[in-house]
Design a protein around this motif. Structure first.
Motif, PDB file in Angstrom:
ATOM      1  N   GLN A  23      30.860  54.317  49.051  1.00 32.83           N
ATOM      2  CA  GLN A  23      31.845  53.240  49.034  1.00 32.83           C
ATOM      3  C   GLN A  23      31.310  52.006  49.751  1.00 32.83           C
ATOM      4  N   LYS A  26      28.676  50.288  47.604  1.00 34.23           N
ATOM      5  CA  LYS A  26      29.266  49.572  46.468  1.00 34.23           C
ATOM      6  C   LYS A  26      29.890  48.252  46.909  1.00 34.23           C
ATOM      7  N   LEU A 146      37.167  46.285  47.215  1.00 28.16           N
ATOM      8  CA  LEU A 146      36.903  45.797  45.866  1.00 28.16           C
ATOM      9  C   LEU A 146      38.183  45.778  45.037  1.00 28.16           C
ATOM     10  N   MET A 147      38.349  44.692  44.288  1.00 29.85           N
ATOM     11  CA  MET A 147      39.534  44.504  43.449  1.00 29.85           C
ATOM     12  C   MET A 147      39.109  44.261  42.005  1.00 29.85           C
ATOM     13  N   PRO A 148      39.864  44.779  41.014  1.00 31.26           N
ATOM     14  CA  PRO A 148      39.527  44.486  39.619  1.00 31.26           C
ATOM     15  C   PRO A 148      39.878  43.044  39.260  1.00 31.26           C
ATOM     16  N   LEU A 169      36.471  43.410  32.763  1.00 26.75           N
ATOM     17  CA  LEU A 169      36.824  43.611  34.166  1.00 26.75           C
ATOM     18  C   LEU A 169      35.594  43.807  35.032  1.00 26.75           C
ATOM     19  N   GLU A 170      35.699  43.341  36.259  1.00 27.43           N
ATOM     20  CA  GLU A 170      34.630  43.503  37.229  1.00 27.43           C
ATOM     21  C   GLU A 170      35.261  43.743  38.586  1.00 27.43           C
ATOM     22  N   ASP A 171      34.706  44.671  39.358  1.00 29.16           N
ATOM     23  CA  ASP A 171      35.196  44.931  40.713  1.00 29.16           C
ATOM     24  C   ASP A 171      34.513  43.975  41.679  1.00 29.16           C
ATOM     25  N   ARG A 397      46.626  46.734  40.215  1.00 34.27           N
ATOM     26  CA  ARG A 397      45.700  46.890  39.103  1.00 34.27           C
ATOM     27  C   ARG A 397      46.311  46.488  37.756  1.00 34.27           C
ATOM     28  N   VAL A 402      45.157  41.307  37.839  1.00 31.93           N
ATOM     29  CA  VAL A 402      43.758  41.091  37.474  1.00 31.93           C
ATOM     30  C   VAL A 402      43.533  39.630  37.083  1.00 31.93           C
TER      31      VAL A 402
END
Length: 413
Positions: A23, A26, A146-148, A169-171, A397, A402
């Motif tokens: 985690q 990432k 991290l957020m979408p 979508l991207e985190d 989410r 988003v």
């Protein structure tokens, strides 16, 4: 183990890594804008160059982890692990930890001059309040999580029915900004949507500060939005129904176009971004809001300005023309540099057919200001309003959340 799958001159390798390190890796890679495989490669190279073993890392519960490494690196790494008497899992964990230690999380970027975002349109019902709240929430989210996000290059895909493209979508890490939401509308929708009470009549309020009748420090009536994902970064200046009299009171105020700026100046240093949820009006209060959003000396273009919320239908176009005419008049009369941050097409639903899709195309065809966000008309926003919680906490989410994160990033470039 290795796999024959390749990516250029790299080979796929599979091992295990503790969940905590996976985690952190990432998130840190996303914060620094590097590929995970490059981070692991750098970490292994550094670990192999060390002259002594590191302290053991707890690898209990380690789970499968795969990445791509240069073709000869993995075999050399395996040999080094054997020579040092550590398992591959332990060696990989130490390598990742070395990379994390040598690449700390970047500091949150703070603007040199507080950003002032004026969310406006004199037409009611277009969703200015939801855009103000959602944009502020997106700006204030935790930079260590991290957020979408749906990136802006995929706006055109929203014109297609069934617009949820997972490839869009991207985190990304939260932006971590210190945000003040200002409910500048006497109806108080922003205040109520966020679960707060309007300021009582007879007490202190933004109106009193703008009219020169302050009863205390403005900071004393600002409240924090108590949600973990925002930390203590998201605050609200609640509405008061005395704002219905604001235009009347401003009529006798000296340099009334600067009244909002004078009122908010004492708290500006506490924030990175201040968003003003404007009333559906073209009166003196809107003049004060537009003046507040002007470009200040030494401020870069696009740091502050107006964000215009519309819908994909004809009446929004009429209202847009009236608003931009007022802005252009103020630019000319007061010699202001007032930037357009863009247009947000809100409540969009392609299932409404030709009117919606053709109207969206008409907005997209405008190049200055350009469309910076398309937000769908979905149930989660209405549910969040009903339970009086921020949308990005209630449904982090959902498609609207988003899209709002993409909007926040688009106007922060």
């Amino acid at each position: 183990m290795t796999s024959p799958a390749t990516r250029g001159d790299r080979e796929k390798v599979v091992s295990k890594l503790p969940l905590r390190l996976r985690q952190e890796l990432k998130i840190r890679a996303a914060q620094l804008g590097v590929d995970i495989q490059e981070a692991v490669e750098t970490g292994i190279t550094t670990w192999r160059s060390l002259g002594s073993n590191l302290s053991p890392i707890d690898t209990s519960g380690a789970e499968s982890f795969a990445t791509f490494l240069p073709t000869v690196q993995w075999s050399g790494f395996r040999a080094d692990c054997k020579d040092r008497g550590v398992s591959l899992i332990q060696g990989l964990a130490q390598s990742v930890q070395v990379w994390l230690d040598h690449h700390p999380a970047p500091a949150v970027r703070r603007p040199a001059i507080v950003r002032r975002i004026i969310v406006c349109n004199q037409k009611g019902g277009v969703g200015k309040t939801a855009i103000t709240a959602g944009t502020g929430e997106a700006l204030a989210e935790d930079p260590a999580v991290l957020m979408p996000v749906r990136v802006s290059k995929h706006f055109a895909a929203l014109m297609e029915e069934g617009d949820s493209d997972p490839l869009a979508l991207e985190d990304l890490p939260g932006l971590g900004q210190r945000v003040l939401l200002v409910d500048f509308d006497p109806q108080g929708h922003l205040t109520k949507q966020l679960g707060q009470e309007p300021l009582p009549m007879g007490g202190d309020s933004l109106t009193n500060h703008m009219a020169g009748d302050a009863k205390g420090e403005l900071r004393e009536v600002i409240v924090a939005i108590d949600e973990d994902r925002f930390g203590d970064r998201l605050h609200l200046l609640p509405a008061c129904t005395d704002a219905f009299l604001l235009d009347v009171r401003l009529a006798s105020v000296r340099a009334r176009e600067a009244a909002l700026e004078r009122a908010l100046a004492p708290v500006e240093s506490d924030y990175d971004v201040i968003l003003i949820d404007c009333p559906p009006s073209l009166g003196l209060s809107m003049d004060a809001a537009a003046y507040y959003g002007r470009r200040r000396p030494d401020e870069v273009p696009g740091n502050s300005g107006t964000l215009i919320v519309v819908q994909a239908e004809d009446s929004s176009a009429d209202a847009y023309d009236l608003l931009t005419s007022q802005i252009e008049d103020m630019r000319a009369d007061l010699a202001l540099e007032l930037d357009y941050l863009g247009i947000v097409v809100n409540h969009y639903d392609a299932r409404r057919g030709y009117i919606a899709t053709s109207s969206l195309q008409s907005w997209m065809d405008i190049k200055d200001p350009r469309v910076v966000g398309v937000i769908g008309d979905l149930k989660e926003q209405k549910e969040a309003v009903r339970v009086k919680r921020p949308l990005l906490s209630y449904a982090p989410r959902c498609d609207q959340s988003v899209g709002l994160r993409a909007l926040a990033r688009e106007i922060s470039k």
